[in-house]
Design a protein around this motif. Structure first.
Motif, PDB file in Angstrom:
ATOM      1  N   VAL A 106       0.873  -1.174   0.000  1.00  9.10           N
ATOM      2  CA  VAL A 106       0.000   0.000   0.000  1.00  9.10           C
ATOM      3  C   VAL A 106       0.910   1.224   0.000  1.00  9.10           C
ATOM      4  O   VAL A 106       1.731   1.397   0.913  1.00  9.10           O
ATOM      5  CB  VAL A 106      -0.944   0.008   1.209  1.00  9.10           C
ATOM      6  CG1 VAL A 106      -1.838   1.241   1.174  1.00  9.10           C
ATOM      7  CG2 VAL A 106      -1.788  -1.266   1.237  1.00  9.10           C
ATOM      8  N   ASP A 108       1.610   5.433  -0.770  1.00  2.00           N
ATOM      9  CA  ASP A 108       1.050   6.780  -0.838  1.00  2.00           C
ATOM     10  C   ASP A 108       1.376   7.450  -2.174  1.00  2.00           C
ATOM     11  O   ASP A 108       2.364   7.129  -2.836  1.00  2.00           O
ATOM     12  CB  ASP A 108       1.587   7.637   0.303  1.00  2.00           C
ATOM     13  CG  ASP A 108       0.929   7.335   1.630  1.00  2.00           C
ATOM     14  OD1 ASP A 108      -0.055   6.572   1.647  1.00  2.00           O
ATOM     15  OD2 ASP A 108       1.404   7.852   2.660  1.00  2.00           O
ATOM     16  N   THR A 199      -3.739   6.730  -2.409  1.00  2.00           N
ATOM     17  CA  THR A 199      -2.994   5.498  -2.142  1.00  2.00           C
ATOM     18  C   THR A 199      -3.224   4.489  -3.261  1.00  2.00           C
ATOM     19  O   THR A 199      -4.306   4.439  -3.857  1.00  2.00           O
ATOM     20  CB  THR A 199      -3.378   4.840  -0.804  1.00  2.00           C
ATOM     21  OG1 THR A 199      -4.780   4.553  -0.801  1.00  2.00           O
ATOM     22  CG2 THR A 199      -3.039   5.722   0.375  1.00  2.00           C
ATOM     23  N   GLU A 201      -2.685   0.275  -4.190  1.00  2.96           N
ATOM     24  CA  GLU A 201      -2.453  -1.061  -3.664  1.00  2.96           C
ATOM     25  C   GLU A 201      -1.922  -1.933  -4.802  1.00  2.96           C
ATOM     26  O   GLU A 201      -2.594  -2.123  -5.815  1.00  2.96           O
ATOM     27  CB  GLU A 201      -3.747  -1.653  -3.086  1.00  2.96           C
ATOM     28  CG  GLU A 201      -4.315  -0.852  -1.921  1.00  2.96           C
ATOM     29  CD  GLU A 201      -5.671  -1.373  -1.462  1.00  2.96           C
ATOM     30  OE1 GLU A 201      -5.885  -2.607  -1.530  1.00  2.96           O
ATOM     31  OE2 GLU A 201      -6.511  -0.554  -1.049  1.00  2.96           O
TER      32      GLU A 201
END
Length: 457
Positions: A106, A108, A199, A201
């Motif tokens: 994950v 930013d 964010t 993933e």
């Protein structure tokens, strides 16, 4: 309320920094990787999370100010900054959280690939990322994502499992195959047209920590032979474990001597890599051989010195389905006239898993094998602006003669907009993208990009 009043109200809850033109850090914050970009926002909002992004976006819209979004700040067209608008700066948002059990990261929105690789390689994991380590994860991924692992694992965007995105109306949503699947399809290739991703993933794969990679260098009088060898080697069918580029550049010792080189990274076993790359190391032979076992994170940094932050840049690119002798000869002759020692021509071989994804599976449409050719004009003296830009445009005219219908969005400069280039980037996916744009950004708030206008209602 006035802009000043609303700004004071925002400052009471904002967790990042709000920089006005009189702030001591304003000039440093507005500068981008491309030194030719010199814009002055009314406000730089250095955000710390999705709430900061949403509030800065609301402030801009309340006062009818254009919005620019900065991730890594590498985009050559300078879309990350705006005159008299609001620059939403994510560069303080650089967390990378890796779950080695599920093989998920994950990340930013302000993270660079150097930071991504630093954290994921701790667990022997990775994903396709930029070949320049200071490139931002956000811009590269949303526009496609060429990188050393693309033949093995696909483009950077092909690793995405979800994004958290701030929409034009201020909502913060998660988009994945299960949630807002239309939006998730669109952001995988559609760039920043649909919102601000806070964010990402990523699915990760075992990588390294040691791979085989590096550069072999030849004198420029043999450039044509080097490019033909590169063409013949790549067109013969490389294994997915290897990604290869060729470049016409200048010697890194500052002499200004022109050179021709081949770069590669092989992510398989060291034994398989040695066998695969032996012909590359033996050809010529090269005058310099820097190809061998190397940490994967270092491999992603080996080209960093050729892209200096703050240098002036103007780029043109074209995808070539093949490399006929006539194209090679024309590019070699054109590079002989390169106006500064920072200029280069690159050829990135496109093959493997990245070409096997159906064109309609994501918004990204460049899925055929071939070569992405880039004319990279770089210089430091503003007096060289005109001749460097003229050289890149002349090189692009050469490439277009041999080009196919597709182009790569992340290499497009500020003058590469319009319907013709949208079709070149998105092909048959463009009508669907315009419909999704109408759903999520009907007022075209996010227009500082290779802009996809919303479809008519």
């Amino acid at each position: 309320m006035s802009f000043t009043d609303d700004l004071q109200k925002l400052a009471a809850s904002f967790t990042g920094r709000l920089l006005l033109p009189d702030h001591a850090d304003y000039d440093a914050a507005r500068r981008l990787h491309n030194g030719i970009i010199d814009r002055r926002p009314a406000l730089i909002a250095q955000c710390r999370g999705a709430a900061d992004i949403a509030d800065a976006l609301a402030l801009a819209q309340a006062h009818h100010l254009d919005v620019a979004v900065r991730g890594g700040g590498h985009n050559v067209a300078g879309h990350a900054c705006v005159d008299a608008g609001v620059m939403i700066d994510l560069s303080a948002m650089r967390s990378v959280r890796v779950d080695p059990t599920s093989r998920v990261a994950v990340v930013d929105g302000g993270t660079t690939w150097r930071e991504f690789n630093r954290e994921t390689q701790l667990f022997g994991l990775g994903a396709t990322g930029g070949v320049i380590s200071s490139t931002g994860v956000a811009g590269l991924t949303l526009g496609g994502g060429f990188g050393w692992l693309m033949a093995k694992h696909g483009m950077a965007l092909d690793h995405l499992r979800a994004v958290t995105i701030v929409l034009a109306d201020g909502r913060v949503v998660r988009a994945s195959d299960a949630e807002h699947p239309d939006l998730f399809w669109a952001v995988r290739g559609g760039g920043g047209n649909f919102g601000i991703v806070s964010t990402f993933e990523f699915d990760l794969h075992p990588v390294g920590p040691m791979v085989t990679g590096g550069l072999v260098v030849h004198p420029y009088p043999r450039a044509g032979d080097v490019l033909r060898f590169f063409r013949d080697t790549t067109s013969a069918g490389l294994p997915d474990d290897v990604f290869m580029i060729a470049a016409l550049a200048h010697a890194p010792d500052g002499s200004g001597m022109k050179i021709a080189g081949i770069g590669a990274v092989h992510c398989g076993t060291l034994e398989d890599a040695a066998q695969c790359l032996a012909p590359v190391k033996a050809f010529g032979p090269p005058v310099m051989d820097m190809m061998g076992p190397i940490p994967y994170a270092a491999a992603n940094m080996m080209l960093d010195p050729t892209f200096l932050s703050g240098s002036r840049n103007y780029w043109k690119s074209q995808f070539l389905p093949a490399l006929p002798d006539a194209a090679i000869d024309a590019l070699v002759a054109h590079f002989a006239e390169a106006p500064t020692p920072l200029c280069q021509i690159i050829l990135e071989n496109f093959h493997g898993q990245a070409t096997r994804v159906p064109i309609d599976q994501t918004a990204y449409a460049l899925r055929e094998p071939g070569y992405n050719a880039g004319l990279i004009a770089q210089w430091t003296d503003p007096a060289d602006d005109e001749r460097c830009i003229r050289w890149a445009r002349a090189g692009y005219d050469i490439m277009v003669r041999f080009g196919g219908p597709r182009r790569y969005a992340n290499y497009m400069d500020a003058d590469d907009g319009g319907d013709r280039n949208l079709v070149a980037v998105y092909g048959p996916n463009l009508p669907r993208l315009r419909a999704i744009k109408r759903t999520y950004d009907p007022a075209n708030v996010f227009k500082r990009n290779l802009n996809i206008p919303p479809a008519n209602a």
